[in-house]
Motif scaffolding. Sequence first.
Motif, short mmCIF file in Angstrom:
data_model
loop_
_atom_site.label_atom_id
_atom_site.label_comp_id
_atom_site.label_asym_id
_atom_site.label_seq_id
_atom_site.Cartn_x
_atom_site.Cartn_y
_atom_site.Cartn_z
N SER A 69 0.87 -1.16 0.00
CA SER A 69 0.00 0.00 0.00
C SER A 69 0.91 1.21 0.00
O SER A 69 2.13 1.09 -0.05
CB SER A 69 -0.95 -0.01 1.20
N LYS A 70 0.33 2.36 0.09
CA LYS A 70 1.10 3.60 -0.02
C LYS A 70 2.30 3.65 0.93
O LYS A 70 3.37 4.10 0.54
CB LYS A 70 0.16 4.77 0.26
N GLY A 71 2.14 3.14 2.16
CA GLY A 71 3.24 3.23 3.11
C GLY A 71 3.61 1.92 3.78
O GLY A 71 4.30 1.94 4.79
N THR A 72 3.13 0.79 3.21
CA THR A 72 3.32 -0.49 3.88
C THR A 72 3.73 -1.57 2.90
O THR A 72 3.22 -1.63 1.78
CB THR A 72 2.00 -0.94 4.55
N ILE A 73 4.62 -2.43 3.36
CA ILE A 73 5.00 -3.63 2.61
C ILE A 73 4.61 -4.82 3.48
O ILE A 73 5.10 -4.95 4.60
CB ILE A 73 6.51 -3.65 2.31
N ARG A 74 3.70 -5.67 2.97
CA ARG A 74 3.22 -6.81 3.74
C ARG A 74 3.86 -8.10 3.23
O ARG A 74 4.04 -8.28 2.03
CB ARG A 74 1.70 -6.91 3.64
N PHE A 75 4.14 -8.99 4.18
CA PHE A 75 4.76 -10.27 3.84
C PHE A 75 4.38 -11.28 4.91
O PHE A 75 3.65 -10.96 5.85
CB PHE A 75 6.27 -10.13 3.71
N THR A 76 4.84 -12.51 4.75
CA THR A 76 4.54 -13.55 5.72
C THR A 76 5.84 -14.25 6.12
O THR A 76 6.84 -14.15 5.40
CB THR A 76 3.57 -14.60 5.14
N PRO A 77 5.82 -14.98 7.21
CA PRO A 77 7.02 -15.74 7.57
C PRO A 77 7.40 -16.76 6.50
O PRO A 77 8.57 -17.03 6.27
CB PRO A 77 6.63 -16.44 8.88
N GLU A 78 6.39 -17.29 5.80
CA GLU A 78 6.64 -18.27 4.75
C GLU A 78 7.19 -17.64 3.48
O GLU A 78 7.85 -18.32 2.68
CB GLU A 78 5.35 -19.03 4.41
N ALA A 79 6.92 -16.38 3.27
CA ALA A 79 7.42 -15.63 2.11
C ALA A 79 8.02 -14.33 2.61
O ALA A 79 7.43 -13.25 2.48
CB ALA A 79 6.28 -15.37 1.12
N PRO A 80 9.21 -14.41 3.22
CA PRO A 80 9.83 -13.20 3.79
C PRO A 80 10.32 -12.24 2.71
O PRO A 80 10.46 -12.62 1.54
CB PRO A 80 11.01 -13.77 4.59
N LEU A 81 10.55 -11.03 3.12
CA LEU A 81 11.08 -10.04 2.19
C LEU A 81 12.52 -10.40 1.82
O LEU A 81 13.30 -10.81 2.68
CB LEU A 81 11.07 -8.65 2.83
N PRO A 82 12.88 -10.21 0.56
CA PRO A 82 14.28 -10.43 0.18
C PRO A 82 15.20 -9.45 0.91
O PRO A 82 14.87 -8.26 1.05
CB PRO A 82 14.28 -10.16 -1.33
N ASP A 83 16.34 -9.95 1.35
CA ASP A 83 17.30 -9.10 2.07
C ASP A 83 17.65 -7.85 1.27
O ASP A 83 17.73 -6.75 1.81
CB ASP A 83 18.58 -9.87 2.38
N ALA A 84 17.86 -8.02 -0.04
CA ALA A 84 18.26 -6.88 -0.87
C ALA A 84 17.19 -5.79 -0.87
O ALA A 84 17.52 -4.60 -0.91
CB ALA A 84 18.55 -7.35 -2.30
N VAL A 85 15.93 -6.17 -0.81
CA VAL A 85 14.86 -5.18 -0.78
C VAL A 85 14.83 -4.45 0.56
O VAL A 85 14.72 -3.22 0.60
CB VAL A 85 13.49 -5.84 -1.08
N VAL A 86 14.98 -5.19 1.63
CA VAL A 86 15.02 -4.55 2.95
C VAL A 86 16.18 -3.56 3.01
O VAL A 86 16.03 -2.43 3.48
CB VAL A 86 15.13 -5.60 4.07
N GLU A 87 17.33 -3.99 2.53
CA GLU A 87 18.49 -3.11 2.54
C GLU A 87 18.25 -1.86 1.69
O GLU A 87 18.63 -0.75 2.09
CB GLU A 87 19.72 -3.87 2.04
N GLN A 88 17.60 -2.01 0.55
CA GLN A 88 17.30 -0.86 -0.29
C GLN A 88 16.32 0.08 0.40
O GLN A 88 16.47 1.30 0.35
CB GLN A 88 16.74 -1.32 -1.65
N VAL A 89 15.32 -0.48 1.07
CA VAL A 89 14.37 0.35 1.83
C VAL A 89 15.12 1.18 2.86
O VAL A 89 14.90 2.39 2.99
CB VAL A 89 13.30 -0.55 2.52
N VAL A 90 16.01 0.56 3.60
CA VAL A 90 16.75 1.27 4.64
C VAL A 90 17.66 2.34 4.03
O VAL A 90 17.70 3.47 4.53
CB VAL A 90 17.54 0.29 5.53
N ARG A 91 18.35 2.02 2.97
CA ARG A 91 19.22 3.01 2.31
C ARG A 91 18.43 4.21 1.83
O ARG A 91 18.82 5.37 2.03
CB ARG A 91 19.98 2.38 1.15
N LEU A 92 17.31 3.94 1.16
CA LEU A 92 16.49 5.03 0.66
C LEU A 92 15.91 5.88 1.78
O LEU A 92 15.89 7.11 1.70
CB LEU A 92 15.35 4.47 -0.21
N ARG A 93 15.45 5.23 2.82
CA ARG A 93 14.87 5.98 3.95
C ARG A 93 15.93 6.81 4.66
O ARG A 93 15.69 7.96 5.03
CB ARG A 93 14.18 5.00 4.91
#
Length: 114
Positions: free
Chosen positions: A84-108
């Motif tokens: 959604s506009k400000g949220t990324i949803r995921f599940t324990p069975e389908a976790p976020l890729p590390d590279a995406v989390v890292e990109q989120v943190v860098r951008l923020r």
Amino acid sequence: MGTVEDYLGGLRPEQAHALRRVVELARGLAPDAEEGTSYGMPALLVGGRPLIGVTAAARHLSLFPFSPAVVAAVAPDLEGFSLSKGTIRFTPEAPLPDAVVEQVVRLRRAELGA
């Protein structure tokens, strides 16, 4: 609500594990981040401003980068995930890729000028 670690400690193990991975990646890129809350959710703060927040719901986990622009920037790499506009949803069975989390943190961090 207490610190991020207090919050994670109250979750089901699989939820805590998935969210802890997100928080650990964020801390690796933002070692100056402090635990706190923002908008009523557990968050990592940089300079008193929210870097990321995390929550668990009955059917999903959420990463909040507190920025629609950050979510939009990583959206192409999150096919199959609920966004959604400000949220990324995921599940324990389908976790976020590390590279995406890292990109989120860098951008923020860049938005925060940190």
